[in-house]
Design a protein around this motif. Structure first.
Motif, short mmCIF file in Angstrom:
data_model
loop_
_atom_site.label_atom_id
_atom_site.label_comp_id
_atom_site.label_asym_id
_atom_site.label_seq_id
_atom_site.Cartn_x
_atom_site.Cartn_y
_atom_site.Cartn_z
N THR A 41 0.84 -1.21 0.00
CA THR A 41 0.00 0.00 0.00
C THR A 41 0.87 1.25 0.00
OG1 THR A 41 -1.65 -1.23 1.28
CG2 THR A 41 -1.91 1.16 1.17
N TRP A 42 1.96 1.21 0.77
CA TRP A 42 2.89 2.33 0.82
C TRP A 42 3.49 2.61 -0.56
CZ3 TRP A 42 5.08 6.09 3.80
CH2 TRP A 42 6.35 6.54 3.45
N LEU A 43 3.92 1.58 -1.26
CA LEU A 43 4.53 1.76 -2.58
C LEU A 43 3.51 2.31 -3.59
CD1 LEU A 43 6.67 -1.51 -2.82
CD2 LEU A 43 7.48 0.82 -2.41
N ARG A 44 2.31 1.78 -3.57
CA ARG A 44 1.30 2.23 -4.53
C ARG A 44 0.76 3.61 -4.18
NH1 ARG A 44 -1.99 -3.37 -6.07
NH2 ARG A 44 -0.13 -4.44 -6.90
N ALA A 45 0.94 4.02 -2.92
CA ALA A 45 0.53 5.38 -2.55
C ALA A 45 1.35 6.41 -3.31
CB ALA A 45 0.67 5.59 -1.05
N GLY A 46 2.58 6.04 -3.70
CA GLY A 46 3.41 6.96 -4.47
C GLY A 46 2.91 7.20 -5.87
N LEU A 47 1.93 6.43 -6.33
CA LEU A 47 1.36 6.60 -7.66
C LEU A 47 0.07 7.42 -7.64
CD1 LEU A 47 1.80 2.91 -8.90
CD2 LEU A 47 3.35 4.84 -9.27
N LEU A 48 -0.37 7.82 -6.46
CA LEU A 48 -1.59 8.63 -6.35
C LEU A 48 -1.34 10.05 -6.84
CD1 LEU A 48 -2.87 7.53 -2.81
CD2 LEU A 48 -3.83 6.86 -5.03
N PRO A 49 -2.40 10.79 -7.12
CA PRO A 49 -2.23 12.21 -7.47
C PRO A 49 -1.45 12.94 -6.37
CG PRO A 49 -4.47 11.51 -7.95
CD PRO A 49 -3.80 10.36 -7.25
N GLU A 50 -0.72 13.95 -6.75
CA GLU A 50 0.19 14.66 -5.85
C GLU A 50 -0.49 15.13 -4.57
OE1 GLU A 50 3.79 15.92 -4.55
OE2 GLU A 50 3.42 14.91 -6.45
N ALA A 51 -1.73 15.57 -4.69
CA ALA A 51 -2.43 16.12 -3.53
C ALA A 51 -2.68 15.08 -2.44
CB ALA A 51 -3.76 16.74 -3.96
N TYR A 52 -2.71 13.80 -2.82
CA TYR A 52 -3.03 12.74 -1.85
C TYR A 52 -1.81 11.92 -1.46
CZ TYR A 52 -7.68 13.92 -3.54
OH TYR A 52 -8.81 14.60 -3.88
N ARG A 53 -0.75 12.05 -2.21
CA ARG A 53 0.41 11.19 -1.99
C ARG A 53 1.00 11.36 -0.59
NH1 ARG A 53 4.28 12.12 -6.74
NH2 ARG A 53 2.30 11.66 -7.79
N THR A 113 -5.14 -2.73 -2.66
CA THR A 113 -4.15 -3.05 -1.63
C THR A 113 -4.53 -2.46 -0.27
OG1 THR A 113 -2.83 -1.13 -2.31
CG2 THR A 113 -2.26 -3.26 -3.27
N LEU A 114 -5.14 -1.28 -0.29
CA LEU A 114 -5.60 -0.69 0.97
C LEU A 114 -6.67 -1.57 1.60
CD1 LEU A 114 -5.70 1.58 3.06
CD2 LEU A 114 -7.30 2.80 1.56
N MET A 144 -5.02 -4.48 3.19
CA MET A 144 -4.38 -4.09 4.44
C MET A 144 -5.39 -4.03 5.58
SD MET A 144 -2.37 -0.55 5.35
CE MET A 144 -3.84 0.26 6.02
N ILE A 145 -6.55 -3.45 5.31
CA ILE A 145 -7.60 -3.35 6.33
C ILE A 145 -8.11 -4.73 6.71
CG2 ILE A 145 -9.91 -2.47 6.81
CD1 ILE A 145 -9.23 -0.07 5.02
N ASP A 146 -8.29 -5.59 5.70
CA ASP A 146 -8.76 -6.96 5.97
C ASP A 146 -7.75 -7.74 6.81
OD1 ASP A 146 -11.04 -6.44 4.55
OD2 ASP A 146 -10.39 -7.47 2.73
N THR A 147 -6.46 -7.57 6.51
CA THR A 147 -5.43 -8.28 7.26
C THR A 147 -5.39 -7.81 8.71
OG1 THR A 147 -4.11 -8.48 5.25
CG2 THR A 147 -2.99 -8.91 7.32
N ASP A 148 -5.59 -6.51 8.91
CA ASP A 148 -5.65 -5.99 10.27
C ASP A 148 -6.79 -6.64 11.04
OD1 ASP A 148 -5.08 -4.22 12.47
OD2 ASP A 148 -6.78 -3.01 11.84
N ALA A 149 -7.94 -6.79 10.39
CA ALA A 149 -9.08 -7.45 11.03
C ALA A 149 -8.79 -8.91 11.32
CB ALA A 149 -10.32 -7.33 10.15
N GLU A 150 -8.05 -9.56 10.42
CA GLU A 150 -7.68 -10.96 10.64
C GLU A 150 -6.78 -11.10 11.87
OE1 GLU A 150 -6.16 -13.14 7.27
OE2 GLU A 150 -7.40 -11.98 5.90
N ARG A 151 -5.83 -10.18 12.03
CA ARG A 151 -4.94 -10.24 13.19
C ARG A 151 -5.71 -10.02 14.49
NH1 ARG A 151 0.71 -7.30 13.30
NH2 ARG A 151 0.82 -8.69 15.11
N ILE A 152 -6.66 -9.12 14.47
CA ILE A 152 -7.46 -8.87 15.68
C ILE A 152 -8.26 -10.12 16.03
CG2 ILE A 152 -9.37 -7.52 16.63
CD1 ILE A 152 -8.38 -5.17 14.92
#
Length: 264
Positions: free
Chosen positions: A91-103, A166-167, A170-178
Motif C-alpha cells: 500500500t505504501w509503494l502504490r501510494a506513491g502513484l496517487l495524485p500529488e495532492a493525496y500522496r 491493496t488498501l 491491508m484493512i482486511d489483514t488488520d481485522a484478521e490479526r485482531i
C-alpha cells in the motif's frame, strides 16, 4: 521478555497454581493408597494399575489435542504478522502513484498506522491500552479510505484502483490479526485437561501408596512435568503473556524503511 516485566508474574502464578494443586492431589492419592496397603485390600489395589493406565492415556490424548490447537493458533498469528507487513508495504509503494495532492497525506497516515500497530503489540497484555491502540488504528483506516475515495473521484484510473485494492487488503489483514488474537482455546477444553491431569496425578500416587512405596516419580516428577506442559500450552495460546512471543521483526523492518530520508 525484558519488554514486559510485569507479565511473567501471571505466567508463574498460573504454573505455581497448577503445580500446587497437582502436588497436593498427588499427596492425597498416596495417603489413600497407603490406607489400602495397610488394610491389605488386594481387590482394590489390583484395580488401580488399570485405571491409572487409562487415565494417563486419556491425559496424553488431551495434551496432544490441546497442544495442537495452541500451536495452530500461534502459527496463524505469526504468519499474519508477515502478511500484514507485506500488505502495508505494498500500500505504501502504490501510494506513491496517487495524485500529488493525496500522496504525502496517505504516506503520513500509513506511517502513523504502522507506528500504532507496532506499539499496540507491545502493550497487548493490557486490555485498556490494547483497546485504545485498536481504536486509533480504526480511525487511521477510516482516514485512509476517505483519501482513497477522494483520489478515485479525482483520478478514476487503474492505478488508483490498484491502490484501493491493496488498501482494502491491508484493512482486511488488520481485522484478521485482531480476530486471531481473540481466538483462544475454549475454557471447557482447559477445564477438561486440568481435571484429567488432576485425576492422573491422584491415581498414579495412589498406585504408589497401594504398593507401600513412596515414589518421587509419581509424587513429584509427574505433577511438575504435567504442570510444565500445561504452562507451555498456555504460553502458546497467550503469546503476549509469557516466554514464547511472536516476532514483530517484519513490522519493525518495514517501519524503518518507511522513515523519511532525513530520519534514517
Amino acid at each position: 521478555m525484558s519488554e514486559f516485566p510485569g507479565i511473567l508474574s501471571n505466567q508463574w502464578i498460573f504454573f505455581l497454581t497448577v503445580a500446587a494443586v497437582l502436588l497436593s492431589l498427588s499427596e492425597c492419592g498416596y495417603r489413600i493408597g497407603l490406607r489400602l496397603f495397610n488394610a491389605k485390600d488386594e481387590a482394590r489395589r489390583s484395580q488401580i494399575s488399570g485405571v491409572q493406565g487409562a487415565v494417563l492415556g486419556l491425559l496424553g490424548l488431551l495434551v496432544g489435542f490441546t497442544f495442537s490447537m495452541a500451536l495452530s493458533r500461534y502459527e496463524q498469528r505469526r504468519d499474519l504478522v508477515l502478511k500484514e507487513a507485506n500488505a502495508i508495504g505494498t500500500t505504501w509503494l502504490r501510494a506513491g502513484l496517487l495524485p500529488e495532492a493525496y500522496r504525502a497525506p496517505v504516506k503520513d497516515l500509513l506511517r502513523r498506522f504502522l507506528d500504532v500497530r507496532v506499539e499496540t503489540q507491545k502493550v497487548a497484555n493490557d486490555p485498556a491500552r490494547l483497546a485504545e491502540g485498536l481504536r486509533k488504528c480504526a480511525e487511521i483506516e477510516n482516514e485512509l479510505w476517505q483519501h482513497a475515495e477522494a483520489a478515485a473521484k479525482v483520478a478514476p484510473t487503474p492505478i488508483t484502483a490498484t491502490f484501493i485494492i491493496t488498501l482494502n487488503e491491508m484493512i482486511d489483514t488488520d481485522a484478521e490479526r485482531i480476530t486471531a488474537g481473540r481466538n483462544i482455546i475454549p475454557g471447557g477444553v482447559w477445564l477438561l485437561l486440568l481435571v484429567v491431569a488432576a485425576c492422573g496425578c491422584l491415581i498414579s500416587a495412589c498406585g504408589s501408596g497401594a504398593q507401600g512405596v513412596r515414589s518421587g516419580l509419581t509424587d513429584v516428577f509427574l505433577p511438575l512435568l504435567i504442570s510444565v506442559v500445561i504452562m507451555l500450552v498456555f504460553d502458546l495460546t497467550h503469546p503476549h503473556q509469557g516466554f514464547i512471543s511472536i516476532d514483530q521483526q517484519p513490522m519493525v523492518d518495514l517501519q524503518r524503511s518507511m522513515l523519511p530520508p532525513a530520519a534514517k
